[in-house]
Write an enzyme that holds these catalytic residues in place. Sequence first.
Site, PDB file in Angstrom:
ATOM      1  N   GLU A   1       0.856  -1.508   0.299  1.00 12.59           N
ATOM      2  CA  GLU A   1       0.313   0.060  -0.218  1.00 12.59           C
ATOM      3  C   GLU A   1       1.214   1.153  -0.006  1.00 12.59           C
ATOM      4  O   GLU A   1       2.211   1.357   0.400  1.00 12.59           O
ATOM      5  CB  GLU A   1      -1.187   0.149   1.049  1.00 12.59           C
ATOM      6  CG  GLU A   1      -2.057  -0.971   1.050  1.00 12.59           C
ATOM      7  CD  GLU A   1      -3.080  -0.556   2.791  1.00 12.59           C
ATOM      8  OE1 GLU A   1      -3.082   0.596   3.144  1.00 12.59           O
ATOM      9  OE2 GLU A   1      -4.098  -1.396   2.900  1.00 12.59           O
TER      10      GLU A   1
ATOM     11  N   ARG B   1     -16.309  -8.506  13.138  1.00 17.51           N
ATOM     12  CA  ARG B   1     -16.392  -8.900  14.864  1.00 17.51           C
ATOM     13  C   ARG B   1     -17.069  -7.847  16.005  1.00 17.51           C
ATOM     14  O   ARG B   1     -16.945  -6.930  15.027  1.00 17.51           O
ATOM     15  CB  ARG B   1     -15.452  -9.590  15.809  1.00 17.51           C
ATOM     16  CG  ARG B   1     -14.233  -9.125  15.872  1.00 17.51           C
ATOM     17  CD  ARG B   1     -13.602  -9.517  16.214  1.00 17.51           C
ATOM     18  NE  ARG B   1     -11.791  -8.839  15.723  1.00 17.51           N
ATOM     19  CZ  ARG B   1     -11.301  -7.454  16.113  1.00 17.51           C
ATOM     20  NH1 ARG B   1     -11.761  -6.836  16.710  1.00 17.51           N
ATOM     21  NH2 ARG B   1      -9.960  -7.273  15.466  1.00 17.51           N
TER      22      ARG B   1
HETATM   23  P1  ADP Z   1      -4.453  -4.943  11.186  1.00 18.05           P
HETATM   24  O1  ADP Z   1      -5.009  -5.891  10.841  1.00 18.05           O
HETATM   25  O2  ADP Z   1      -3.089  -5.381  11.798  1.00 18.05           O
HETATM   26  O3  ADP Z   1      -5.464  -4.201  12.333  1.00 18.05           O
HETATM   27  P2  ADP Z   1      -4.172  -2.978   9.568  1.00 18.05           P
HETATM   28  O4  ADP Z   1      -4.600  -2.677   7.921  1.00 18.05           O
HETATM   29  O5  ADP Z   1      -5.445  -2.578  10.214  1.00 18.05           O
HETATM   30  O6  ADP Z   1      -4.064  -4.369  10.137  1.00 18.05           O
HETATM   31  O7  ADP Z   1      -3.372  -1.737   9.863  1.00 18.05           O
HETATM   32  C1  ADP Z   1      -3.423  -1.186  11.389  1.00 18.05           C
HETATM   33  C2  ADP Z   1      -2.584   0.249  11.799  1.00 18.05           C
HETATM   34  O8  ADP Z   1      -1.453   0.692  10.877  1.00 18.05           O
HETATM   35  C3  ADP Z   1      -3.915   1.311  10.854  1.00 18.05           C
HETATM   36  O9  ADP Z   1      -4.664   1.282  12.362  1.00 18.05           O
HETATM   37  C4  ADP Z   1      -2.767   2.547  10.674  1.00 18.05           C
HETATM   38  O10 ADP Z   1      -1.729   2.815  11.793  1.00 18.05           O
HETATM   39  C5  ADP Z   1      -1.092   2.167   9.886  1.00 18.05           C
HETATM   40  N1  ADP Z   1      -1.690   1.666   8.943  1.00 18.05           N
HETATM   41  C6  ADP Z   1      -2.515   0.385   8.008  1.00 18.05           C
HETATM   42  N2  ADP Z   1      -2.250   1.395   6.320  1.00 18.05           N
HETATM   43  C7  ADP Z   1      -1.754   2.098   6.712  1.00 18.05           C
HETATM   44  C8  ADP Z   1      -1.525   2.863   5.136  1.00 18.05           C
HETATM   45  N3  ADP Z   1      -1.767   2.344   4.251  1.00 18.05           N
HETATM   46  N4  ADP Z   1      -0.428   4.182   5.365  1.00 18.05           N
HETATM   47  C9  ADP Z   1      -0.622   4.302   6.957  1.00 18.05           C
HETATM   48  N5  ADP Z   1      -0.273   3.116   7.840  1.00 18.05           N
HETATM   49  C10 ADP Z   1      -0.705   2.741   7.795  1.00 18.05           C
HETATM   50  P1  ADP Z   2      -8.110  -4.719  15.532  1.00 17.26           P
HETATM   51  O1  ADP Z   2      -6.546  -3.803  15.790  1.00 17.26           O
HETATM   52  O2  ADP Z   2      -7.650  -5.381  14.572  1.00 17.26           O
HETATM   53  O3  ADP Z   2      -8.588  -3.474  15.315  1.00 17.26           O
HETATM   54  P2  ADP Z   2      -8.150  -4.556  18.221  1.00 17.26           P
HETATM   55  O4  ADP Z   2      -7.244  -3.892  18.367  1.00 17.26           O
HETATM   56  O5  ADP Z   2      -9.868  -4.643  18.242  1.00 17.26           O
HETATM   57  O6  ADP Z   2      -8.180  -5.481  17.050  1.00 17.26           O
HETATM   58  O7  ADP Z   2      -7.388  -6.150  18.993  1.00 17.26           O
HETATM   59  C1  ADP Z   2      -8.739  -7.540  18.757  1.00 17.26           C
HETATM   60  C2  ADP Z   2      -7.015  -7.901  19.813  1.00 17.26           C
HETATM   61  O8  ADP Z   2      -6.960  -8.162  20.962  1.00 17.26           O
HETATM   62  C3  ADP Z   2      -6.504  -9.544  19.012  1.00 17.26           C
HETATM   63  O9  ADP Z   2      -5.601  -9.233  17.913  1.00 17.26           O
HETATM   64  C4  ADP Z   2      -5.648  -9.234  20.935  1.00 17.26           C
HETATM   65  O10 ADP Z   2      -4.462  -9.794  20.992  1.00 17.26           O
HETATM   66  C5  ADP Z   2      -6.651  -9.111  21.822  1.00 17.26           C
HETATM   67  N1  ADP Z   2      -7.633 -10.014  22.374  1.00 17.26           N
HETATM   68  C6  ADP Z   2      -7.812 -11.050  22.419  1.00 17.26           C
HETATM   69  N2  ADP Z   2      -8.812 -11.685  23.442  1.00 17.26           N
HETATM   70  C7  ADP Z   2      -8.157 -10.855  24.323  1.00 17.26           C
HETATM   71  C8  ADP Z   2      -9.143 -10.525  25.643  1.00 17.26           C
HETATM   72  N3  ADP Z   2      -9.963 -12.015  25.739  1.00 17.26           N
HETATM   73  N4  ADP Z   2      -8.148  -9.537  25.934  1.00 17.26           N
HETATM   74  C9  ADP Z   2      -7.712  -8.965  25.681  1.00 17.26           C
HETATM   75  N5  ADP Z   2      -7.310  -8.963  24.817  1.00 17.26           N
HETATM   76  C10 ADP Z   2      -7.348  -9.555  24.096  1.00 17.26           C
END
Ligand code: ADP
Ligand code: ADP
Length: 613
Positions: A200, A297
């Site tokens: 990206e 979720r």
């Molecule tokens: P995950 O599945 O690990 O949550 P995401 O695709 O949601 O992965 O990205 C997690 C974080 O990485 C985002 O909240 C943002 O801070 C950063 N990020 C993701 N994509 C980009 C991008 N194209 N440019 C800048 N920061 C990014």
């Molecule tokens: P994303 O960044 O993709 O939006 P979230 O920040 O919403 O994800 O958090 C999901 C994460 O929470 C999981 O990847 C895991 O690391 C953590 N997690 C999973 N189960 C639990 C739990 N029971 N208590 C605290 N943290 C958890």
Amino acid sequence: MLKSLLIANRGEIACRIIRTAREMGIRTVAVYSDADANALHVRQADDAVHIGPSPVRESYLVGDKIIAAARQTGAEAIHPGYGFLSENADFAQSVKDAGLIWVGPNPASIRAMGLKDAAKERMIAAGVPVTPGYLGEDQRPDHLKAEADKIGYPVLIKAVAGGGGKGMRRVDAAEDFADMLQSCQREAASSFGDDRVLIEKYILSPRHIEVQVFGDSHGNVVHLFERDCSLQRRHQKVIEEAPAPGMDADTREAICAAAVRAAQAVDYVGAGTIEFIADASEGLRADRIWFMEMNTRLQVEHPVTEEITGQDLVEWQLRVASGEPLPCAQDELEINGWAMEARLYAEDPAKGFLPSIGRLEAFDLGDEARIDTGVEQGADISPFYDPMIAKVIAWGEDREEARETLADALSDAIVWPVRSNAGFLVEALEHHAFASGEVDTGLIAREGDALMPNAKPSEEALADAAAALIGDVPMAGFRLNAAPRTLGTFLLDGAPVTIDRADPEAGSQPTENLLIAEDGQTWQLAHWRAAGGAGGATGDGAILAPMPGRVISVDVAAGDTVTKGQKLLTLEAMKMEHGLTAPFDGTVAELNASSGAQVQVDALLARIEKIDG
Ligand code: ADP
Ligand code: ADP
Ligand code: MG
């Protein structure tokens, strides 16, 4: 309506779900591993089933055991919480095949959004703007590099199967691409069993904006407005809020409509979140916000949405899973005030955010804010699970009120002797950029040191505590009413401190020790003698495992000369890597660690001998 529900999770989210289920008159069933036999979620549920040993792969991630537990207890439905099996389409399908109700979207919707590349293809087809980049099948390094060159640096390499901020590498220059690609693929293969990546454009001045969506089985889809989760550390959310600072009505309308289109495109049923990345260099603008991924979720940060809309999202999930229509239509939903959430972790910011384990001898988060937690005072924080111990959520009429309430609540937090990030959270909340709403995802990385809480309590807090500790009984050699004077030497978390004070007020009763809580941090102050004199041997060069874990690399050999701060080996524990370094210049006199070895807490991994003996 459902009559019984099994919660296939642990910690705060299991407790959160039990709370609503109970209010709705639904019987709850918890599942637990060995380490969680006495956990709060187990005690709160009506019924509980032991599903195996502590490691998640032998308990919380074993779908068959969970389905068997539901059968055994006659639970009608399974709520997966977040993390664990929540985004596992095969598990969702097995739940349905077992004749149980899955509290979540259809397996097909989970699958459609499960891989970031396929999800983005789908969104492009649905007319949702996506982050520019390369999504192709061709994974040859040279081809990926050519695509990155075309996109223009900086770029972000992402594991298509990634999540939880893992499997991502920012590349600033073409010459770094090959190395970063390799390390990203390695992490992707080991964490997700899939080394495919996408590329990206790295968005500058990035803000993380996400929209809560909800669908039902009657074809309705609504949104519950946006959240801003831009305050992140290593791509993981730290503080979240709703609504997003600086969001105007037209931009909100545009991105919430795009989120609803995204959910409709995969026939979405239940709670979901569409995550967007925004280029906020000129504020939030609809044409600079792009789809990043969908989380199929309930999200960790769902409480901020609940606080501004007055809705209970777990209740919505349970109603929708029971076949009812959504509780509200779009025009019945509105934003009231502001809410902010901080994730409280058992970790030590001063030690590179090393997770902190052990018994929570003291744990009190007060009642100024909403507390969603899965632990109580006396609980053990084990090395097996995520170190998040609570979420602290504050509501206010406006952003400033929510921010101040949250900072106050965290300032008063007492967490001991397990370390927490509460002091760090207070610093972050009070940082001028965050306070003025000028936050981007790089703030913590840039300001790191400025956000570190104090290593010691203030002189004033120490003096007050010392005076309280000695009570009316003067220590040998001192007279309480003599001022100014030195109160004496005490032990602060085991290390000697000399405490001076002018004009002390005598405390109430002498006691062995007491806790000092200040700005979110907690220390124990004890009498020098009560604790047995000069605390522990220091500087002997013993390198002990700070927690149970696996050695993933050994960077030195026995006999090597090392310099202070040099990395000796890397330990993987609690989903993180911890580098262990030389405490001083010396030689590696002893080395008991080998790559791949599983080690116990306090295992002697190496010993460094000072050069000068
Ligand atoms: P995950 O599945 O690990 O949550 P995401 O695709 O949601 O992965 O990205 C997690 C974080 O990485 C985002 O909240 C943002 O801070 C950063 N990020 C993701 N994509 C980009 C991008 N194209 N440019 C800048 N920061 C990014
Ligand atoms: P994303 O960044 O993709 O939006 P979230 O920040 O919403 O994800 O958090 C999901 C994460 O929470 C999981 O990847 C895991 O690391 C953590 N997690 C999973 N189960 C639990 C739990 N029971 N208590 C605290 N943290 C958890
Ligand atoms: Mg994400």
